[in-house]
Design a protein around this motif. Structure first.
Motif, short mmCIF file in Angstrom:
data_model
loop_
_atom_site.label_atom_id
_atom_site.label_comp_id
_atom_site.label_asym_id
_atom_site.label_seq_id
_atom_site.Cartn_x
_atom_site.Cartn_y
_atom_site.Cartn_z
N GLY A 111 0.79 -1.23 0.03
CA GLY A 111 -0.08 -0.12 0.09
C GLY A 111 0.93 1.13 0.06
N GLY A 112 2.07 1.08 -0.15
CA GLY A 112 3.33 2.19 -0.19
C GLY A 112 3.27 2.93 1.24
N ARG A 113 2.88 2.26 2.33
CA ARG A 113 2.91 3.23 3.48
C ARG A 113 4.67 3.68 3.95
NH1 ARG A 113 -1.19 -0.65 5.70
NH2 ARG A 113 -3.17 0.59 5.70
N LEU A 114 5.47 3.00 3.82
CA LEU A 114 6.87 3.23 4.00
C LEU A 114 7.19 4.04 2.93
CD1 LEU A 114 8.56 0.04 5.80
CD2 LEU A 114 8.01 2.55 6.81
N GLU A 115 6.59 3.87 1.48
CA GLU A 115 7.38 4.45 0.58
C GLU A 115 6.55 5.85 0.12
OE1 GLU A 115 10.22 3.35 -0.20
OE2 GLU A 115 10.11 1.60 1.07
N ILE A 116 5.62 6.40 0.96
CA ILE A 116 5.00 7.56 0.77
C ILE A 116 5.96 8.77 0.42
CG2 ILE A 116 2.91 9.13 1.33
CD1 ILE A 116 1.72 7.03 2.58
N PRO A 117 6.07 9.40 -0.64
CA PRO A 117 6.90 10.46 -0.59
C PRO A 117 6.23 11.74 -0.07
CG PRO A 117 5.85 10.25 -2.59
CD PRO A 117 5.34 9.18 -2.13
N ILE A 118 7.20 12.48 0.88
CA ILE A 118 6.62 13.69 1.57
C ILE A 118 7.28 14.77 0.91
CG2 ILE A 118 6.69 14.71 3.94
CD1 ILE A 118 5.50 11.89 3.71
N VAL A 119 6.38 15.62 0.26
CA VAL A 119 6.82 16.77 -0.82
C VAL A 119 6.42 17.87 0.01
CG1 VAL A 119 6.82 15.31 -2.70
CG2 VAL A 119 4.93 16.60 -2.12
N GLY A 120 7.01 19.36 -0.56
CA GLY A 120 6.63 20.36 -0.20
C GLY A 120 6.80 20.83 1.27
N ALA A 121 5.89 21.31 1.90
CA ALA A 121 6.22 21.78 3.13
C ALA A 121 6.78 21.03 4.08
CB ALA A 121 5.23 22.72 3.71
N HIS A 122 6.28 19.73 4.10
CA HIS A 122 6.41 18.70 4.91
C HIS A 122 7.87 18.54 5.23
CE1 HIS A 122 2.16 17.73 5.67
NE2 HIS A 122 2.20 17.44 4.41
N THR A 123 8.82 18.42 4.20
CA THR A 123 10.21 18.34 4.18
C THR A 123 10.86 19.42 5.04
OG1 THR A 123 10.35 19.35 2.17
CG2 THR A 123 10.09 16.73 2.10
N ARG A 124 10.15 20.51 5.18
CA ARG A 124 11.00 21.66 5.74
C ARG A 124 10.29 21.87 7.07
NH1 ARG A 124 9.55 23.59 0.61
NH2 ARG A 124 7.68 24.82 1.32
N GLN A 125 9.61 20.83 7.69
CA GLN A 125 9.04 21.01 8.84
C GLN A 125 10.26 21.14 10.01
OE1 GLN A 125 5.67 18.18 9.28
NE2 GLN A 125 4.44 20.11 9.48
N ARG A 126 10.13 21.79 10.96
CA ARG A 126 11.09 21.96 11.94
C ARG A 126 10.23 22.08 13.37
NH1 ARG A 126 13.60 20.18 8.59
NH2 ARG A 126 15.70 20.76 7.69
N VAL A 127 11.05 21.59 14.52
CA VAL A 127 10.37 21.73 15.75
C VAL A 127 10.63 23.20 16.19
CG1 VAL A 127 10.41 21.12 18.24
CG2 VAL A 127 10.30 19.46 16.50
N GLY A 128 9.79 24.08 16.67
CA GLY A 128 9.83 25.25 17.39
C GLY A 128 8.74 25.39 18.21
N VAL A 129 9.00 26.92 18.95
CA VAL A 129 8.04 27.20 20.13
C VAL A 129 7.25 28.35 19.66
CG1 VAL A 129 8.31 27.98 22.65
CG2 VAL A 129 10.12 26.59 21.71
N LEU A 130 5.82 28.23 20.01
CA LEU A 130 4.99 29.14 19.43
C LEU A 130 4.80 29.79 20.93
CD1 LEU A 130 2.90 30.57 17.70
CD2 LEU A 130 1.47 28.71 18.37
N HIS A 131 4.95 31.00 20.88
CA HIS A 131 4.62 31.95 22.10
C HIS A 131 3.22 32.72 21.82
CE1 HIS A 131 8.55 31.25 24.27
NE2 HIS A 131 8.77 31.21 23.18
N LEU A 132 2.15 32.52 22.60
CA LEU A 132 1.10 33.43 22.41
C LEU A 132 0.81 34.27 23.57
CD1 LEU A 132 -1.20 30.67 21.18
CD2 LEU A 132 -0.31 32.25 19.78
N THR A 133 0.44 35.55 23.33
CA THR A 133 -0.11 36.36 24.59
C THR A 133 -1.61 36.77 24.35
OG1 THR A 133 2.00 37.40 24.87
CG2 THR A 133 0.36 38.34 25.85
N VAL A 134 -2.46 36.30 25.23
CA VAL A 134 -3.80 36.42 24.76
C VAL A 134 -4.55 37.53 25.74
CG1 VAL A 134 -6.19 35.24 24.99
CG2 VAL A 134 -4.07 34.03 24.62
#
Length: 214
Positions: A111-134
């Motif tokens: 079914g291609g689960r291990l071979e699914i290509p990740i293109v576009g924005a997904h390859t550039r995802q990085r862990v970051g911190v989102l600070h919100l002041t409400v």
């Protein structure tokens, strides 16, 4: 202690990596050689994939009838369902895998689960911190509940401090933010960030129109 209770205890002490589709989960873990637990839950069942150095080596499926381990559990994996990934110590992953090892990884590849290509924005995802002041008008909203969602899946939530501040560690991307004040009224908005550190001010004074900031 049930299997679900054991998993909950492990996840409480683990670092949250992000939310992924099955294909994204497999790709991200393999690319970064991660050791962790991918978990997908709904009202009726829990599905776990356990990774060791990027490889999906273990699987569990748990519902009201009991649990399946290893290859039989893989057959219950559903494409398109969201997974939350938590990083765990190699010793913990190894102990879990010893009970639920996947021997036929071709079941994942079909079914291609291990071979699914990740293109576009997904390859550039990085862990970051989102600070919100409400803010509610001119005043900071203290004690407000802020929830971060990806589609229908609740990713994380926290309560604002006395200055209306709250922060989340997330993969960069697009999320829905739901803010509830002490009366229970809710405001929804779209949050999108792509930098390691992002600060945003949110004013809920106008309430929710369903498409952006209230």
């Amino acid at each position: 202690m049930t299997v679900n209770d054991l998993v909950d205890e492990i996840l409480k002490q683990s670092r949250y990596e992000g939310c992924f589709t099955p294909g994204e989960l497999l790709h991200h873990s393999r690319t970064h050689s991660l050791t962790g637990i991918g978990i997908s839950r709904d009202r009726t069942h829990t599905f776990l994939l356990i990774f060791f150095r990027g490889e999906p080596d273990g699987a569990m499926f748990i519902d009201e009838k009991g649990a399946l381990f290893g290859d039989p559990a893989v057959l219950r994996m559903i494409d398109g369902r969201g997974f939350e990934l938590y990083l765990v110590a190699p010793s913990i992953a190894d102990a879990l895998i010893s009970r639920c090892r996947i021997f036929e990884k071709g079941r994942l590849r079909r079914g291609g689960r291990l071979e699914i290509p990740i293109v576009g924005a997904h390859t550039r995802q990085r862990v970051g911190v989102l600070h919100l002041t409400v803010y509610d008008g001119q005043a900071p909203l203290a004690g407000g509940r802020v929830s971060i969602r990806k589609g229908k899946l609740a990713i994380t939530s926290d309560v604002t401090d006395s200055r209306g501040g709250v922060h989340f560690r997330l993969l960069s991307g697009r999320y829905t933010c739901v803010i509830s004040d002490r009366t229970g009224e809710r405001t929804r908005c779209i949050v999108e960030f792509h930098e390691p550190q992002v600060e945003m001010r949110v004013d809920i004074g106008g309430r929710d129109d369903g498409n952006g900031w209230g």
